[in-house]
Design an enzyme around this catalytic site. Structure first.
Site, mmCIF file in Angstrom:
data_model
loop_
_atom_site.group_PDB
_atom_site.id
_atom_site.type_symbol
_atom_site.label_atom_id
_atom_site.label_comp_id
_atom_site.label_asym_id
_atom_site.label_seq_id
_atom_site.Cartn_x
_atom_site.Cartn_y
_atom_site.Cartn_z
ATOM 1 N N ASN A 91 0.797 -1.220 0.000
ATOM 2 C CA ASN A 91 0.000 0.000 0.000
ATOM 3 C C ASN A 91 0.831 1.272 0.000
ATOM 4 O OD1 ASN A 91 -2.465 1.761 0.717
ATOM 5 N ND2 ASN A 91 -1.122 2.063 2.472
ATOM 6 N N SER A 139 -3.661 3.285 -8.297
ATOM 7 C CA SER A 139 -4.469 4.502 -8.245
ATOM 8 C C SER A 139 -5.155 4.679 -9.582
ATOM 9 C CB SER A 139 -3.580 5.719 -7.953
ATOM 10 O OG SER A 139 -4.292 6.926 -8.143
ATOM 11 N N TYR A 151 4.119 9.846 -10.517
ATOM 12 C CA TYR A 151 3.120 9.097 -9.749
ATOM 13 C C TYR A 151 2.242 8.272 -10.686
ATOM 14 C CZ TYR A 151 -0.736 8.191 -6.505
ATOM 15 O OH TYR A 151 -1.690 7.587 -5.731
ATOM 16 N N ALA A 153 2.773 7.335 -13.878
ATOM 17 C CA ALA A 153 3.489 6.324 -14.653
ATOM 18 C C ALA A 153 3.874 5.112 -13.812
ATOM 19 C CB ALA A 153 4.741 6.944 -15.281
ATOM 20 N N LYS A 155 2.478 4.100 -10.969
ATOM 21 C CA LYS A 155 1.276 3.379 -10.559
ATOM 22 C C LYS A 155 0.727 2.549 -11.725
ATOM 23 C CE LYS A 155 0.662 4.473 -6.215
ATOM 24 N NZ LYS A 155 0.791 3.420 -5.152
ATOM 25 N N ILE A 184 -9.673 9.719 -2.318
ATOM 26 C CA ILE A 184 -10.045 9.188 -1.008
ATOM 27 C C ILE A 184 -9.649 10.200 0.059
ATOM 28 C CG2 ILE A 184 -9.803 7.276 0.607
ATOM 29 C CD1 ILE A 184 -11.059 6.507 -2.110
#
Length: 251
Positions: A91, A139, A151, A153, A155, A184
């Protein structure tokens, strides 16, 4: 529904707050013993205390997921404390929102390689149990083109890694899936800060969500824990979006 997790050993990275914390607590409520890590000791220990209050074993250890030796030390400690490992939830994220080389390097080390390294360490322990489950937390930013490039790319690369891993490990009864949260909101998170400091931007983002609100960490945790469970035995190599229909593409 009995999720079949009582007495199992589960590892959750980045679990001192938000989705990781909610996942650890949901697992504990199902009777699973849980090992957690994060960089901040105080919040981590508080989460561990909440886990133990639910009557399960809890192992907590500070760890920077960008450092291989710290990943190894945490996972060894988790295995020793829990006595078995049946599930892994990757996570943690560096949440690098810039576009400099350092942001790319940090995202690569934490968001992708951290998951690869943890998986390589844990898979032999899953084999010992005759199978198990891994969930990588990606994400919906991985599915869009208007978010910070590192972030987004990395993910997206995590989604591809999960699919390949699921195919490779399926014959050994090790299930791998990916969960992609949308926006979230939880205390101390990015959207909580935006709500307090830039309410106009926050409202603009909410307006993009057909569900009409930000999601909660608990809503994501419920999907993660289901994906780890026995009732999800034939769910393999999937990308499960938890976003209130925020991502609008067909794929």
């Amino acid at each position: 529904m009995d999720l079949g997790l009582a007495g199992k050993g589960a590892i959750v990275t980045g679990a001192s707050r938000g989705i990781g914390r909610a996942t650890a607590l949901t697992l504990a409520r199902e009777g699973a013993h849980v090992a957690i890590c994060a960089r901040g000791k105080e919040a981590l220990e508080a989460t561990a205390a909440d886990l133990r209050a639910l009557g399960v074993k809890a192992h907590a250890q500070t760890c920077d997921l960008g450092k291989p030796d710290e990943i190894d030390a945490f996972l060894e400690g988790a295995y020793t404390s829990l006595g078995r490992v049946d599930a892994l939830v990757n996570n943690a994220s560096a949440l690098s929102m810039g576009d400099q080389e350092g942001d790319w390097r940090t995202s690569f080390e934490v968001d992708l390689l951290g998951c690869v390294r943890a998986s390589q360490k844990v898979v032999p322990w899953l084999r010992e149990q005759g199978g198990g489950a891994i969930v990588h937390v990606s994400s919906t930013a991985a599915l869009e083109g208007a978010t910070p490039a590192p972030y987004s790319a990395l993910k997206a690369a995590l989604i591809s890694f999960a699919k390949n891993q699921a195919i490779a490990l399926a014959p050994e009864n090790i299930r791998v899936n990916c969960v992609a949260p949308g926006c979230i909101e939880f205390p101390g998170g990015v959207w909580d800060e935006a709500h307090r400091n830039d309410p106009e931007f926050w409202a603009q983002m909410v307006a993009t969500i057909p569900g009409g609100r930000m999601g909660t960490a608990e809503e994501v945790a419920n999907v993660i824990v289901f994906a780890l469970s026995e009732p999800a035995s034939w769910v393999r190599g999937e990308l499960l979006c938890v976003d209130g229909a925020q991502h609008k593409g067909n794929l």
